[in-house]
Structure formats: C-alpha cells, structure tokens
Motif scaffolding. Sequence first.
Motif, PDB file in Angstrom:
ATOM      1  N   ARG A   1      87.963  61.404   8.863  1.00 51.76           N
ATOM      2  CA  ARG A   1      86.666  61.530   8.184  1.00 51.76           C
ATOM      3  C   ARG A   1      85.622  60.634   8.841  1.00 51.76           C
ATOM      4  O   ARG A   1      85.908  59.494   9.220  1.00 51.76           O
ATOM      5  N   THR A   2      84.408  61.141   8.969  1.00 52.27           N
ATOM      6  CA  THR A   2      83.322  60.394   9.630  1.00 52.27           C
ATOM      7  C   THR A   2      82.061  60.376   8.779  1.00 52.27           C
ATOM      8  O   THR A   2      80.959  60.537   9.283  1.00 52.27           O
ATOM      9  N   GLY A   3      82.198  60.185   7.484  1.00 51.58           N
ATOM     10  CA  GLY A   3      81.029  60.179   6.615  1.00 51.58           C
ATOM     11  C   GLY A   3      80.506  61.588   6.421  1.00 51.58           C
ATOM     12  O   GLY A   3      81.226  62.506   6.039  1.00 51.58           O
ATOM     13  N   GLY A   4      79.228  61.792   6.745  1.00 53.20           N
ATOM     14  CA  GLY A   4      78.616  63.104   6.549  1.00 53.20           C
ATOM     15  C   GLY A   4      78.911  64.086   7.657  1.00 53.20           C
ATOM     16  O   GLY A   4      78.768  65.294   7.487  1.00 53.20           O
ATOM     17  N   ALA A   5      79.322  63.593   8.828  1.00 49.16           N
ATOM     18  CA  ALA A   5      79.568  64.473   9.965  1.00 49.16           C
ATOM     19  C   ALA A   5      80.894  65.217   9.809  1.00 49.16           C
ATOM     20  O   ALA A   5      81.710  64.902   8.947  1.00 49.16           O
ATOM     21  N   ALA A   6      81.072  66.211  10.666  1.00 52.98           N
ATOM     22  CA  ALA A   6      82.331  66.955  10.655  1.00 52.98           C
ATOM     23  C   ALA A   6      83.472  66.028  11.063  1.00 52.98           C
ATOM     24  O   ALA A   6      83.292  65.146  11.908  1.00 52.98           O
ATOM     25  N   PRO A   7      84.664  66.201  10.478  1.00 56.39           N
ATOM     26  CA  PRO A   7      85.796  65.322  10.831  1.00 56.39           C
ATOM     27  C   PRO A   7      86.195  65.477  12.291  1.00 56.39           C
ATOM     28  O   PRO A   7      86.065  66.552  12.876  1.00 56.39           O
ATOM     29  N   ILE A   8      86.692  64.384  12.860  1.00 54.97           N
ATOM     30  CA  ILE A   8      87.178  64.388  14.238  1.00 54.97           C
ATOM     31  C   ILE A   8      88.641  64.808  14.229  1.00 54.97           C
ATOM     32  O   ILE A   8      89.453  64.241  13.497  1.00 54.97           O
ATOM     33  N   GLN A   9      88.988  65.787  15.045  1.00 55.41           N
ATOM     34  CA  GLN A   9      90.362  66.280  15.054  1.00 55.41           C
ATOM     35  C   GLN A   9      91.297  65.292  15.741  1.00 55.41           C
ATOM     36  O   GLN A   9      91.091  64.919  16.896  1.00 55.41           O
ATOM     37  N   VAL A  10      92.332  64.882  14.995  1.00 53.83           N
ATOM     38  CA  VAL A  10      93.354  63.974  15.514  1.00 53.83           C
ATOM     39  C   VAL A  10      94.576  64.766  15.977  1.00 53.83           C
ATOM     40  O   VAL A  10      95.186  64.449  16.997  1.00 53.83           O
ATOM     41  N   LEU A  11      94.944  65.795  15.228  1.00 51.99           N
ATOM     42  CA  LEU A  11      95.991  66.732  15.625  1.00 51.99           C
ATOM     43  C   LEU A  11      95.393  68.127  15.655  1.00 51.99           C
ATOM     44  O   LEU A  11      94.621  68.503  14.760  1.00 51.99           O
ATOM     45  N   ARG A  12      95.775  68.909  16.662  1.00 53.98           N
ATOM     46  CA  ARG A  12      95.204  70.241  16.843  1.00 53.98           C
ATOM     47  C   ARG A  12      96.308  71.296  16.901  1.00 53.98           C
ATOM     48  O   ARG A  12      97.010  71.416  17.911  1.00 53.98           O
ATOM     49  N   GLY A  13      96.499  72.012  15.807  1.00 48.04           N
ATOM     50  CA  GLY A  13      97.380  73.172  15.781  1.00 48.04           C
ATOM     51  C   GLY A  13      98.810  72.910  16.227  1.00 48.04           C
ATOM     52  O   GLY A  13      99.364  73.640  17.054  1.00 48.04           O
ATOM     53  N   ILE A  14      99.453  71.881  15.641  1.00 46.93           N
ATOM     54  CA  ILE A  14     100.833  71.537  16.025  1.00 46.93           C
ATOM     55  C   ILE A  14     101.816  72.445  15.289  1.00 46.93           C
ATOM     56  O   ILE A  14     101.850  72.485  14.057  1.00 46.93           O
ATOM     57  N   THR A  15     102.606  73.182  16.047  1.00 43.01           N
ATOM     58  CA  THR A  15     103.693  73.993  15.496  1.00 43.01           C
ATOM     59  C   THR A  15     105.003  73.472  16.080  1.00 43.01           C
ATOM     60  O   THR A  15     105.180  73.461  17.304  1.00 43.01           O
ATOM     61  N   LEU A  16     105.914  73.046  15.181  1.00 48.97           N
ATOM     62  CA  LEU A  16     107.094  72.309  15.629  1.00 48.97           C
ATOM     63  C   LEU A  16     108.168  72.366  14.555  1.00 48.97           C
ATOM     64  O   LEU A  16     107.860  72.323  13.361  1.00 48.97           O
ATOM     65  N   ASP A  17     109.420  72.468  14.970  1.00 47.41           N
ATOM     66  CA  ASP A  17     110.546  72.485  14.034  1.00 47.41           C
ATOM     67  C   ASP A  17     111.459  71.289  14.269  1.00 47.41           C
ATOM     68  O   ASP A  17     111.590  70.796  15.392  1.00 47.41           O
ATOM     69  N   VAL A  18     112.115  70.847  13.190  1.00 47.28           N
ATOM     70  CA  VAL A  18     113.206  69.881  13.271  1.00 47.28           C
ATOM     71  C   VAL A  18     114.435  70.564  12.692  1.00 47.28           C
ATOM     72  O   VAL A  18     114.425  71.006  11.543  1.00 47.28           O
ATOM     73  N   ARG A  19     115.491  70.634  13.484  1.00 46.20           N
ATOM     74  CA  ARG A  19     116.687  71.375  13.097  1.00 46.20           C
ATOM     75  C   ARG A  19     117.749  70.442  12.525  1.00 46.20           C
ATOM     76  O   ARG A  19     117.756  69.249  12.829  1.00 46.20           O
ATOM     77  N   PRO A  20     118.659  70.954  11.716  1.00 45.52           N
ATOM     78  CA  PRO A  20     119.732  70.115  11.175  1.00 45.52           C
ATOM     79  C   PRO A  20     120.566  69.480  12.295  1.00 45.52           C
ATOM     80  O   PRO A  20     120.842  70.116  13.316  1.00 45.52           O
ATOM     81  N   ASN A  21     120.927  68.230  12.093  1.00 35.85           N
ATOM     82  CA  ASN A  21     121.842  67.496  12.982  1.00 35.85           C
ATOM     83  C   ASN A  21     121.293  67.253  14.392  1.00 35.85           C
ATOM     84  O   ASN A  21     122.047  66.870  15.280  1.00 35.85           O
ATOM     85  N   GLU A  22     119.999  67.456  14.618  1.00 34.24           N
ATOM     86  CA  GLU A  22     119.463  67.212  15.949  1.00 34.24           C
ATOM     87  C   GLU A  22     118.576  65.968  15.947  1.00 34.24           C
ATOM     88  O   GLU A  22     118.115  65.501  14.898  1.00 34.24           O
ATOM     89  N   VAL A  23     118.340  65.429  17.153  1.00 36.07           N
ATOM     90  CA  VAL A  23     117.385  64.352  17.343  1.00 36.07           C
ATOM     91  C   VAL A  23     116.236  64.895  18.178  1.00 36.07           C
ATOM     92  O   VAL A  23     116.439  65.323  19.318  1.00 36.07           O
TER      93      VAL A  23
END
Length: 672
Positions: free
Chosen positions: A15-37
């Motif tokens: 958040r930046t007050g009245g301005a549009a928010p600054i993107q910190v993460l952009r469209g992250i698609t990711l899975d975490v599977r059972p028993n994996e690191v």
Amino acid sequence: MDRLIHLDDLSVGARTGGAAPIQVLRGITLDVRPNEVLGLVGESGSGKSTVALSMMGYLDQGLELLGGDAIFDDTSMFDITRTELEALRGGEICLVPQNAGQSLTPTMTIGRQIEESLMLHTDLPPADRKTAVTDLLAQVRLSSPGQIRDRHPHELSGGQQQRCAIAMALAGRPRVLLLDEPTTGLDVTTQVHILELLKDLCRQHGVAMVFVSHDLGAVARISDRVAVLYAGELVELGTSLEILKKPSHPYTRGLLSSIPKIDGARIPQALPGYPPKLSAARSACAFAPRCAHRQEICLGEPPPLNETADGRMVRCHFDSGNFPQGGLQGQTGRFAADDKNERLLELRNLAISYHRPGLFRRITGQGDKRRTLTVDNVNLVLHKGETIAVVGESGSGKSTILRSIVGLVPPCKGTMRMENGESLDRATDVRSLQCKKDIQMIFQNPDSSLNPRKTIAEILTAPLQLYFDMDRATALDRAAGLLESVRLTRDYLGRTPDQLSGGEKQRVGIARAFAAEPDLALCDEVTSALDVSVQAAVLELLSKLQRENGVAYLFVSHDLATVRAVADRVLVLYQGRICEIGPVEAVYKPAFHPYTEALMEAVLEPDPDAQSHVEISDIVETAPPGAGCPFQLRCQRKVGKICDDTTPPAQTVNGHTIFCHIDRDRLSLLQG
C-alpha cells in the motif's frame, strides 16, 4: 496430482497511501506436494519470504492481496475466519523463522514454550505434556533433552536454539513446515547437521517442507524441486537436478556463477546491475537490463512462463539451447597487493578471557586461577596488503581476536603491536587517534552497527571530520566519492539505514571503514547473511579496495569456499587454540588437521549429486579440556591417551604448521 498447497495466480501489493499499490508478487502459480521439499531461491527482495508466508495466509504489515489465492488442502487461506486461521497455523502448517534466538521468548524455558504449542494444537492431557516435550527435543537430536527443556534460550547455542524452534513447530504434528532461511548464520558443521535432521523428519513424519534460502548449497542438499524468483516473479521451476545442474534461465545461471568454489581460488564475478524497482511498470523482461543474452523482444515484451520439453517452467523468450552453458559471468582474480613482505601487525602469545575476577581478587591483585581462557597462545604476523582468513565454528574465538585487536576486549596475556611499535594492549579510548584511524572494523550485521537515526551522509562524514578535520562541504563530497567506490549513487546520502537493503547497508559499512583510509580492516563475517550475488559483489569490492589502497585484511568466516577465494593464508581455530596455519593452497590440501578435515567435509556444494557429510557432532564444548588437545572430545582420528594428556606439538606438513599428535606422514596417508 496430489498437492497440499496451491498458489493460484497470486499477486500481492504494498500500500502507498492514495496511489495504486506497488506489486510485490506478480501472478505466482506454484504447488507444494506431500512429502516433498520445495526450495525457494533468489536475491534479497525477490519475494521468497512473502511467497512462503502467503502459503499460511499471512501478509506483512502494509501488504495486501491484489489477486489470486493461496489454497491449503482445498481451503482458501485468505477467505476463512481468524479463528480458523489460528487453528491451521501452528497446527497443520508451521513456520520456522530465520533467527530462532529472536523468535523464542527469552523469559520462558524451552519446555514451557513447547508446552504452549502442545496445549494450543493437540488434545494431549496436561500430565503428559512434559514427557511429550522431552520426546520432541529428543526427536530433533538434542543431547540431554531433559536438561535442555529446563533451560532458557540464552543458555543455548545457535544450533540448539534452531533445533528447539523445529521441535516447537513439530509439536502440533504439522503437515507442512515453512522454513525461512533456517541455516543462515550457522557454522558449516551445524548447518549440515540441521539439514540432515530436516531431511529425516520429512521422511519419517511425511511432512512437506518449503525451504527459503539464498544458500544454493543448502538448497541442493535438501530440496526435491526448486522455484527461482526474481523481482516478484517466478522465472524457473523444476527438479533440483534440472535447476542446479543445467539451469535454463540466465538469472539462475548468474546466481550459480556468483558462488565461490571450494576447489578454485578465485573470486566469482557478481551479476551486473540491480533488480528493478518494484514500482516500475513491466512492459519488458524484468531481467533484461542485467542479461547478457537480451534481444529486441526482451526490451519490448514481458516473457510468458513456458513449459519446456523436459517439463520445467521457464520465463524467457528463448529456449535454453540458444545459450552457452556455464553461466553469465566469468571469475575475477583473487585478493592481491604488490608488497606483502613488510610487517603490519604482530600477535605474540595472545590470550583473552571474558571472565573477570571478583572485587577482592582485583583489589589484592591475586587474579583468578579458575578462569578459562577464551583464546590462548595465538601467534600471528600479518603483512601489509595481505589477507589472513580466520576460520572455525561458532565459539572458536574468531571474533574475539578481532575485538581485542580493535580494543573492545583487553587481552590478559601476550602482546599485540603494529609495525610502528604502538601497542594494541590498551583499550580503544586510550589509543592514539592515528591508531584508531589505522584499524577499522567491518561488522557482520550492519543493522546493529549503523545508527538508525542518522543519515548516510552523517554516518560517512563523521570519520572524515574526526580523522582529517574536513569541513562539512568537503566531507560531503568525499562521502559521495566513497559511495561511488562501493557502487552506490550520491542520492543515498540523504537516506537512513532502514531505507536500504541488507547488501546496501553492508556497502555503507565498508565505505565508512575506508573513509578512515586504514592500513588494516577487520572483516567479521561480512558476507554471511548476504545472498550469493550480493556476496560476490562485496568480495569483488573488497578485492578492488585492497588493490587500490594496499589495505590488509583479517577476514573471519565460517564459509571455507569464500575463504579459498580471498585468503593468502588461513588460520584454523578451535576453542581459541590454533589447529593449523599456513598458505591457503597448502591448508586446503591433505594433510589437514582432523578438525580442518571435518570443516572441509561440511562444505555444501550447489550440486544435488554432491554428498557432504560430517563425522563429528555439532555440539561444541563450552570450554576446552583442562589438558591435552582441545579437539580431543570430538576428534574422529584420536590417537589415544596422549591426546588427553599432552598438548599437541607443532609439525610442518605441505608448507604449513599443524598442531596434532598424529605423525605427519600418517596424517598425509589418512587424508590422502
């Protein structure tokens, strides 16, 4: 495909007050599977920790969800009540933070803190919790778990604290562990033991793990898959073998080529440039300004995340086959100076103790026979323009020696002298101004060494006005030049330390030290908390400043690959006693001292096929034995009773001095 966590096109903004928010993460698609690191890697500010924390529905203050979702076992983490979130956090999904010492409550015993987790996240009866705490501490391989249970955090080492934090996370029997830089700052042997512990826990309890780290050696050791983040975007995803053995994205290659190698005495060249500002519009590839392979399309169109023929995901306009193998960057020369024959500093029979006698003994001058020497019988000669690295585990006395040289800890025996004859046995406040100017210290943690209330201009002009009596205007011009020498621009003068990244703060710390034009710089773990690209840039910078100014370095580190790159000579310490000392090329060849051998074995290479192992425990004694070899209780090559009773003799092997009872010919055979 089964998955425990699914990030679905997740976008997060600041958040930046009245301005549009600054993107910190952009469209992250990711899975975490059972028993994996799953390993999350990238430079500081790339979004690694934000991604991991988003998986448990948590965003730092000032951040907000812009789009997408984080789904844990079919539950949206951003669309449930606070009560439901609290039930999941600490129970089903747990966080192990970077600094266990800061996350553990200092006024509560370890047992009480773990009991709280059991009370909140299990149905275990109160009468059974004490036994459960002991069992959990035993699971994380802490010796004497009953004693550890009754101790406070400050009574434990860093490695023990980290194990306690893992035990606390396991109390709720979680299905997912989020580990945020869990081995950063730990010495090499402790780090390997912690990683082995985590891998075993994953196998034995079926726990999935998300491992956030800038240490690609640690990631290679523990991860099944690796996700590479750059400027808030996912740029490459695949198995650890695919990513670390044959990286496709130029950024991944650049990270790997920024790592010092244990078998090469050269400083890796850092990635050029800097990551883009998060507020910048993305009408092109975010990595294009730093990429050696950029083309016209890279500057005018952001690349999509594509699936390659081998099944990995890569955000690039070009197939990896178009790029030469081996990374973006070459390597620069080692630290160097023209003349290393003239003596600068001499330590003779140096002994240091933090123990202070009681009032009666101080008044009567009797001293105290019970005191234990933290450092004992250290002899060293440092020449102008030379770099001597001091290595060893935490508690070996490395930083203590630096603090004594700079005047913060007085020696109790021996002498310390500069080449001009000035004694360093006196405290800083009674040393001459010239002596203070000639010896400068660069601290491990710039957050604690830079005054947060002062601007960078005030921080840099203070030594200039003190040592050279410059007026304000001249000092400001000189401060701007110092920033330029550490690759920072003049506009940093008006900022405060909290407005800088970790790497930028460390550069300011280096600039402040060099403002005094010292003859000797004491470097205390100056790269231990930096990501690999910033570490390479700092090493490159120190090498450049040494060539230009002829400064000598005492370089404290537990990273033996970095030491190989920077040092002329190496001093190996254990319990404040010298194990061996000699030229770097000789020390890194068999025969080693058995302790040096253990340190070498613990070095983590960024190669999933490399097998690091440590035969010694990671429990370091609080004090050396009263007689014999200081390493006798952990030595994997102990000769016999002579190691218990007799101080090891000095013997010359391969051009360096080793203090060990093993015959030098047998030592060569054992380790050859």
